[in-house]
Scaffold this active site. Structure first.
Site, PDB file in Angstrom:
ATOM      1  N   GLY A   1      -7.773 -15.176   4.386  1.00  0.00           N
ATOM      2  CA  GLY A   1      -6.651 -15.378   5.295  1.00  0.00           C
ATOM      3  C   GLY A   1      -6.845 -16.550   6.226  1.00  0.00           C
ATOM      4  O   GLY A   1      -6.657 -17.709   5.864  1.00  0.00           O
TER       5      GLY A   1
ATOM      6  N   LYS B   1       0.819  -1.226   0.000  1.00  0.00           N
ATOM      7  CA  LYS B   1       0.000   0.000   0.000  1.00  0.00           C
ATOM      8  C   LYS B   1       0.849   1.272   0.000  1.00  0.00           C
ATOM      9  O   LYS B   1       0.718   2.123   0.883  1.00  0.00           O
ATOM     10  CB  LYS B   1      -0.949   0.003   1.199  1.00  0.00           C
ATOM     11  CG  LYS B   1      -1.899  -1.182   1.275  1.00  0.00           C
ATOM     12  CD  LYS B   1      -2.814  -1.053   2.483  1.00  0.00           C
ATOM     13  CE  LYS B   1      -3.764  -2.239   2.616  1.00  0.00           C
ATOM     14  NZ  LYS B   1      -3.052  -3.467   3.045  1.00  0.00           N
TER      15      LYS B   1
END
Length: 245
Positions: A221, A73
């Site tokens: 996840g 990011k």
């Protein structure tokens, strides 16, 4: 899942599943990875693991056949963001991301930094609104738009800058596909198979729902990494997606 030809040593999968690796120990991470098949998913490496283990960890995963989403990011001045994205491309990752809130000049610089890599360039994706954020969180930042409206505004800016797509919540995917078209890739975290706990993701959806909503790549996840049989869990998810397609 089937394999397609690749010019690298890495396998290429047509599964939309990206498994988020969140480990504090490198050996534990590699032990998990050795239980799963690169034909069944790609892998996401985020800030914590990349800071702990560095580029060599990414190479270890690539040597095992996996395509990597480098989820760092980037959000910086245009020149710095551009150099960071180019470094990710040099590492050979499949996808890299920046924050759309970094603005048009930053995103354009990042895209232009990938031009020399041609067909070997990673997908460049922008983050809109983090899935953990609610309207009250945005209000604390002085943003009066709803998470959905703010995400759409940032996604429009991302497309204008020529990036490949955005990270967005699954709830936004239907509208985004309508507004931005089929070629604009949607990457969605917070995807959890039926029966999984929500964890720290506020806006969640099952893989089947995400596929129906138009999500191109779904990040999963703990339902996989904490499974007693992660390989079977992945195969079950992919089978359910094929039935839903």
């Amino acid at each position: 899942m089937t394999l397609t030809a690749s010019s690298s040593s890495r396998a290429v999968t047509n599964s939309p599943v990206v498994v988020a690796l969140d480990y504090h120990n490198c050996d534990d991470a590699l032990s998990f990875v050795d239980k799963i098949d690169p034909r069944d998913c790609r892998l996401k490496v985020g800030k914590e693991m990349f800071t702990l283990f560095g580029p060599q960890f990414v190479r270890e995963l690539q040597q095992r056949g996996f395509d990597i989403f480098l989820d760092l990011k980037f959000h910086d001045i245009p020149n710095t963001a551009a150099h960071a994205v180019a470094a990710a491309a040099d590492l050979g990752v499949w996808m890299v991301n920046v924050h759309a809130s970094g603005g048009a000049r930053m995103m354009t610089a990042a895209r232009e930094a990938l031009v020399p890599f041609g067909k070997d360039a990673p997908l460049l994706i922008a983050v809109t609104v983090l899935t953990s954020m609610e309207a009250s969180d945005l209000a604390d930042l002085g943003v009066t738009l709803s998470p959905a409206d703010y995400a759409e505004r940032l996604a429009a800016l991302t497309q204008k800058c020529g990036l490949d797509g955005v990270v967005c919540s699954a709830q936004e995917a239907v509208r985004f596909k309508q507004v931005f078209g089929q070629e604009f890739k949607l990457v969605t975290p917070g995807i959890r198979p039926q029966g999984s706990e929500a964890g720290d993701q506020r806006r969640i959806m099952t893989p089947e729902q995400a596929l129906a909503a138009g999500v191109d790549y779904m990040v999963i996840g703990r339902p996989v990494t904490q499974s007693v049989d992660p390989a079977q869990t992945l195969k079950a998810i992919n089978a359910s997606l094929q039935r839903s397609a």
